[in-house]
Design a protein around this motif. Structure first.
Motif, short mmCIF file in Angstrom:
data_model
loop_
_atom_site.label_atom_id
_atom_site.label_comp_id
_atom_site.label_asym_id
_atom_site.label_seq_id
_atom_site.Cartn_x
_atom_site.Cartn_y
_atom_site.Cartn_z
N GLN A 242 -10.53 5.19 25.41
CA GLN A 242 -9.39 4.88 24.55
C GLN A 242 -8.21 4.40 25.39
O GLN A 242 -7.50 3.47 24.99
CB GLN A 242 -9.00 6.12 23.74
N GLU A 243 -7.99 4.99 26.55
CA GLU A 243 -6.90 4.54 27.41
C GLU A 243 -7.18 3.15 27.96
O GLU A 243 -6.25 2.33 28.09
CB GLU A 243 -6.67 5.54 28.54
N ALA A 246 -6.26 0.84 25.11
CA ALA A 246 -4.81 0.72 24.96
C ALA A 246 -4.20 -0.10 26.10
O ALA A 246 -3.27 -0.89 25.89
CB ALA A 246 -4.17 2.11 24.90
N SER A 267 0.19 1.74 16.57
CA SER A 267 -1.02 2.53 16.42
C SER A 267 -0.78 3.69 15.45
O SER A 267 0.32 4.25 15.41
CB SER A 267 -1.49 3.10 17.76
N ASP A 272 -1.96 7.10 21.48
CA ASP A 272 -1.84 5.73 21.99
C ASP A 272 -0.38 5.41 22.28
O ASP A 272 -0.04 4.86 23.34
CB ASP A 272 -2.36 4.71 20.97
N TYR A 275 0.76 7.21 25.27
CA TYR A 275 0.18 6.61 26.47
C TYR A 275 1.03 5.42 26.91
O TYR A 275 1.38 5.28 28.09
CB TYR A 275 -1.25 6.16 26.22
#
Length: 419
Positions: A242-243, A246, A267, A272, A275
């Motif tokens: 997921q990182e 993103a 998001s 997110d 982050y």
């Protein structure tokens, strides 16, 4: 804010084709006015149509007096997937139409393909409703193959970008978002377009990658609000976390040389947003948390006790922009007038910038306006409420931007009130 001019970009054949097309008036907007950027800006007939429906009063008088104004681009007006009231969403043509209506910010909802390339789609699993995939050889890649309607059972299918490569994605033809639940064949399933939308401008529309959307929007003189969509597959996906997802979104803006001040990342996943705030603070400063509290059973924008967290808590974590749907921000008073909700008041008190979605996604409003107008259904009895609601959102709630499926309506209002 500054953005590179088209002459400063190494334009692809796609963007060059678009810029050539912009030298002529298109089917949507005629007799336009040349302004900053390359897109001609014109309101078309819809703002005047809605103004005519307003009851006599100060709002109608003010908007009527603006009918002869020179159209100009406004960041208050955000193209929601382009201009999908009449154009297939997330296509070149839909976004050119939105830019021609003066949308200062354009949206690419971002998901990824099997080879982890970023593309513009509202959802990772919407190819069966937004493209012709079910009538192509790629139908075999759908994780839920087409099944026909039978008796009380609706037709069904689910097709994901994560099941095909970018090269395969490019072979698909976009269409108006729809699925005919009564279909007995894949061909029939491609129908079902709402009767207040149209297929008139859907022929020959062009899909885009996220990187191509950046190039296109820059060439149109617009800014950017990409939304990182939730994956339909389990993450990490083949090691793509997921990182990573993103970060790749941000990296494509950095690679294109787009200033962070021209980008509003979005998001529904607060992680997110946090982050981006931590890893990319320049971009994170304008990251937008799309609040989905409405999915919580019993939640109400008028009852603090039902809220999972205070709005101040988001501000305390560094979130500066927050975006709920229209209905969360408003209610009606004892006189039946549209007024700010408690949620809107708390967002203001927390110092949060508010963006909202989505105007003109409900079709005709004579019967209450549906989901987007649920908190003011009793005051929603004609299309004039589009402007009545927009006026409250701008003047009383203090929103800084409004997503619309037909941005001319919002652009006209923004120009009239100097937003």
């Amino acid at each position: 804010m500054t953005i590179r001019s088209p002459s400063a970009l190494a334009l692809s054949p796609l963007a060059l084709t678009v810029l050539a097309a912009l030298s002529c008036a298109g089917p949507v907007l005629a007799a336009g006015h040349e302004t900053e950027g390359t897109a001609q800006i014109d309101y078309g007939p819809r703002p005047a149509y809605l103004i005519d429906k307003l009851e006599e009063g100060e709002l109608k008088d003010t908007l009527t007096a603006c009918l002869g104004q020179e159209p100009s681009r406004s960041d208050f007006s955000i193209g929601h997937r382009g201009a999908p009231l009449l154009f297939p969403e997330h296509t070149v043509e839909s976004n050119v139409a939105a830019a021609r209506m003066g949308a200062g910010i354009l949206e690419c909802d971002v998901t990824f393909t099997a080879d982890e390339e970023l593309v513009c789609r509202h959802a990772q699993n919407d190819l069966h409703t937004t493209t012709n995939i079910l009538t192509t050889d790629l139908a075999s890649t759908c994780n839920v193959p087409f099944s026909p309607a039978s008796g009380d059972t609706d037709a069904a299918a689910e097709c994901r970008t994560s099941e095909i490569t970018l090269e395969q994605f490019r072979t698909l033809e976009p269409k108006m978002d729809s699925f005919n639940a009564a279909a007995t064949t894949p061909e029939e399933s491609m129908g079902g377009v709402a009767d207040w939308r149209s297929t008139l401008y859907s022929d020959g529309a062009t899909l885009m990658t996220h990187a191509e959307s950046i190039e296109l929007f820059a060439s149109l003189g617009a800014k950017f609000t990409p939304e990182l969509k939730s994956a339909s597959v389990e993450m990490p996906f083949n090691g793509f976390s997921q990182e990573d997802y993103a970060q790749k979104l941000v990296d494509e803006y950095k690679a294109a040389g787009i200033p962070a001040e021209n980008v509003w990342l979005q998001s529904f996943n607060l992680d997110d947003v946090l982050y981006w705030i931590g890893a990319e603070p320049e971009f994170g400063a304008q990251a937008v948390y799309l609040v989905d509290h409405y999915d919580i059973e019993g939640w109400s924008p008028m009852d603090l006790e039902t809220w999972p967290a205070s709005l101040q808590s988001y501000a305390d974590q560094g979130v500066q922009y927050i975006a709920p749907p229209l209905w969360v921000l408003v209610t009606t008073n004892d006189a039946g007038e549209i007024v700010p909700s408690l949620w809107a008041e708390e967002a203001q008190a927390a110092g949060l910038n508010i963006i909202t979605w989505t105007l003109e996604r409900s079709g005709p409003l004579a019967e209450g306006g549906g989901w987007y107008f649920q908190s003011i259904a009793e005051a929603t009895d004609s299309d004039a409420v589009y402007y009545e609601l927009l006026h409250v959102l701008a003047q009383d709630v203090g929103v800084v931007g409004v997503f619309s499926d037909w941005p001319a309506t919002t652009t006209f209002y923004a120009n009239c009130f100097g937003l």
